[in-house]
Motif scaffolding. Sequence first.
Motif, PDB file in Angstrom:
ATOM      1  N   GLY A 442       0.855  -1.180   0.000  1.00  0.00           N
ATOM      2  CA  GLY A 442       0.000   0.000   0.000  1.00  0.00           C
ATOM      3  C   GLY A 442       0.891   1.231   0.000  1.00  0.00           C
ATOM      4  N   ASP A 443       0.288   2.402  -0.100  1.00  0.00           N
ATOM      5  CA  ASP A 443       1.096   3.621  -0.043  1.00  0.00           C
ATOM      6  C   ASP A 443       1.739   3.754   1.333  1.00  0.00           C
ATOM      7  OD1 ASP A 443      -1.624   3.866   0.654  1.00  0.00           O
ATOM      8  OD2 ASP A 443      -1.642   6.031   0.377  1.00  0.00           O
ATOM      9  N   GLY A 444       1.020   3.307   2.370  1.00  0.00           N
ATOM     10  CA  GLY A 444       1.586   3.331   3.713  1.00  0.00           C
ATOM     11  C   GLY A 444       2.711   2.315   3.836  1.00  0.00           C
ATOM     12  N   CYS A 445       2.412   1.098   3.462  1.00  0.00           N
ATOM     13  CA  CYS A 445       3.351  -0.020   3.538  1.00  0.00           C
ATOM     14  C   CYS A 445       4.646   0.282   2.776  1.00  0.00           C
ATOM     15  CB  CYS A 445       2.676  -1.212   2.875  1.00  0.00           C
ATOM     16  SG  CYS A 445       2.802  -2.734   3.781  1.00  0.00           S
ATOM     17  N   VAL A 467       2.515  -0.473  -6.119  1.00  0.00           N
ATOM     18  CA  VAL A 467       2.159   0.376  -4.972  1.00  0.00           C
ATOM     19  C   VAL A 467       0.689   0.740  -5.137  1.00  0.00           C
ATOM     20  CG1 VAL A 467       2.631   2.489  -3.685  1.00  0.00           C
ATOM     21  CG2 VAL A 467       4.495   1.314  -4.895  1.00  0.00           C
ATOM     22  N   ILE A 468      -0.120   0.274  -4.219  1.00  0.00           N
ATOM     23  CA  ILE A 468      -1.558   0.534  -4.325  1.00  0.00           C
ATOM     24  C   ILE A 468      -1.867   1.754  -3.486  1.00  0.00           C
ATOM     25  CG2 ILE A 468      -3.846  -0.441  -3.907  1.00  0.00           C
ATOM     26  CD1 ILE A 468      -2.035  -3.176  -4.387  1.00  0.00           C
ATOM     27  N   ASN A 469      -2.066   2.849  -4.195  1.00  0.00           N
ATOM     28  CA  ASN A 469      -2.131   4.167  -3.551  1.00  0.00           C
ATOM     29  C   ASN A 469      -3.580   4.619  -3.401  1.00  0.00           C
ATOM     30  OD1 ASN A 469      -1.851   6.754  -2.698  1.00  0.00           O
ATOM     31  ND2 ASN A 469      -0.735   7.484  -4.508  1.00  0.00           N
ATOM     32  N   ASN A 470      -4.041   4.650  -2.153  1.00  0.00           N
ATOM     33  CA  ASN A 470      -5.377   5.193  -1.882  1.00  0.00           C
ATOM     34  C   ASN A 470      -5.296   6.431  -0.988  1.00  0.00           C
ATOM     35  OD1 ASN A 470      -4.635   3.984   0.462  1.00  0.00           O
ATOM     36  ND2 ASN A 470      -6.407   2.641   0.651  1.00  0.00           N
ATOM     37  N   GLY A 471      -4.060   6.942  -0.798  1.00  0.00           N
ATOM     38  CA  GLY A 471      -3.890   8.192  -0.056  1.00  0.00           C
ATOM     39  C   GLY A 471      -4.175   8.089   1.434  1.00  0.00           C
ATOM     40  N   MET A 472      -4.097   6.884   1.958  1.00  0.00           N
ATOM     41  CA  MET A 472      -4.374   6.757   3.404  1.00  0.00           C
ATOM     42  C   MET A 472      -3.888   5.417   3.952  1.00  0.00           C
ATOM     43  SD  MET A 472      -8.464   6.178   3.242  1.00  0.00           S
ATOM     44  CE  MET A 472      -9.185   4.976   2.155  1.00  0.00           C
ATOM     45  N   TYR A 473      -3.843   5.371   5.267  1.00  0.00           N
ATOM     46  CA  TYR A 473      -3.667   4.103   5.973  1.00  0.00           C
ATOM     47  C   TYR A 473      -5.053   3.465   6.014  1.00  0.00           C
ATOM     48  CZ  TYR A 473       0.997   5.502   7.738  1.00  0.00           C
ATOM     49  OH  TYR A 473       2.321   5.859   7.861  1.00  0.00           O
ATOM     50  N   GLY A 474      -5.398   2.816   4.908  1.00  0.00           N
ATOM     51  CA  GLY A 474      -6.778   2.407   4.688  1.00  0.00           C
ATOM     52  C   GLY A 474      -7.351   1.474   5.752  1.00  0.00           C
ATOM     53  N   THR A 475      -6.552   0.509   6.180  1.00  0.00           N
ATOM     54  CA  THR A 475      -7.065  -0.450   7.173  1.00  0.00           C
ATOM     55  C   THR A 475      -7.530   0.279   8.428  1.00  0.00           C
ATOM     56  OG1 THR A 475      -5.455  -2.058   6.405  1.00  0.00           O
ATOM     57  CG2 THR A 475      -6.463  -2.494   8.545  1.00  0.00           C
TER      58      THR A 475
END
Length: 564
Positions: A442-445, A467-475
Amino acid sequence: MNTRSNMRTGGQLLVDQLKIHRTDTVFCVPGESFLAVLDALYDVRAEMRLIVCRQEGGAAYMADAYGKLTGSPGVCFVTRGPGASNACVGVHTAYQDSTPMLVFVGQVARSDYERQAFQEVDLRRMYGQLAKWVAQIEDARRIPEFVAHAFALATSGRPGPVVLALPEDMLREEAVAADAEPYNIVQAHPGASELGQMHEMLVKAKRPAMILGGTTWTSQAVADIMTFAQDNRLATATTFRRQDRFDNLHPCYAGDLGISPNPKLAAQIREADLVLAIGTRLGEAATDGYQHLAVPRPKQKLVHAYMGAEELGRVYQADLPINSGMGPFAAAARALRPVDSSGWAPATETAHREYLDYGKPVPNPGSLQLAEIIAALRAQLPPETIVCNGAGNYSGWVHRFWRFRNYGTQLAPTSGSMGYGVPAAVAAAIVYPDRPVLSFSGDGCFLMNGQEIATAVQYGLRPIFFVINNGMYGTIRMHQEREYPMRVSGTMLTNPDFAALGRAYGLHSETVERTEDFESAFARARAAGRAALIELRLDPEAISTRISLSKLRELSLAKQDSKA
Ligand SMILES: Cc1ncc(C[n+]2csc(CCOP(=O)(O)OP(=O)(O)O)c2C)c(N)n1
Ligand SMILES: [Mg+2]
């Protein structure tokens, strides 16, 4: 073995022991505390790869990934206080994930103990709860003994990490010592009476199910347990991030008991009258927070086969606990006479059908369809492809829509530790340079250990980093919206341009925002002849494979209203 004079430095003695125990790869971030080891590694550079990393967290994760892939301890060297601190994340992961690993830590000179000397830390206390064993080698003459013990302990029973501290002056000291012999792995075997009882329980069962997890598996052990499942038409699940313990397209495969599993699989386990839990600790993730099976006595009859005796009875009192490594257990299970499975065979077929249905791509909000992308990857890549990821909701798509066919193709932390996907892919590409290696973050990871893409470039490795970017710490945002809807706090991210970042490191890099652009971008990445990075821009609404962010919020608000 030793062609030098009888005198060897501690560093030489240590490296000679690594050779004896067949270490072919060492991961490190250098430190002045173990220069004598680096110097000894120079002499064996033709036979032992030294992979220099950018952060000890990356080095330790690589060692974990190496251990997962090979069954031999992944070896890493880090320096005292600061290096040891950075390495902790990998040691904790190896401990929770039961991965064989050896961490060597440079230590201050023996004459300076307890002065709070430069970067001094008592590694025994520091790593006390993170490792199977932590010891400090005080005498160079005892290096062969300590190292042999470390290899044996890391791989035997329930595997795990071992930490050896190396005082700097001890490594420089010259000593005469006899070499050890190559270590042996000690694994228990199931007894004949236990196997007889298991067989009898299976004969009496109406709806049995098998759950596979843990370590000490090999390709042969997986083939054996698949034959056992096939002969008895047993519906078989895998646990969280252990999805490569069974061919996912085998007609007995029922899916994985990860976080938020297929509800139909969860029901199947809860309604079973006999559960064969093989190699798994039956941890929190596998049991949905200890719900699928009641603690300490499940209502299902339970056979629990595990490689470490200390885990049998820790949480669950099995009707039949069996202390065994997976190799001997699977071979013995395969040799059992098949029972009459006609009563439950249709349910097993249904379970597999439900698994296949659950793995059909489902749409998510936005122009980039992540399930379709994973399905496109699985359709074009060979079964030996190694799939790596860290922690985050993006991994839900990988776990649900990829199909693991072969043992040793999944590298992901059951400990749920972020930042694993990049270093794991580097290690995988080192061990298997000819296999496709996919890394999902993820973007965070990604920004936790993304610097290790430099290591991939340094050694000419060619994984493909997504890199799967959703602009947040999605979990965390998902949990936040569930518990505290509409109050976003501490979970948003402002990201760099990941493709530009990848280019700066020397990777072929692209950004994909629409599903239809993926195939060509992926083809270019594969053809690039070097490591590649593809940023996948995911709509933040696509919070999980099952629900959108707005829908989740709506449900949480409605729940709050109904409570008020
Ligand atoms: C080392 C570490 N730190 C923090 C966490 C808590 N945590 C779990 S998932 C997650 C968010 C992951 O974000 P990202 O990689 O962007 O994936 P997403 O959930 O957005 O798909 C966090 C902070 C963790 N599991 N590991
Ligand atoms: Mg994210």
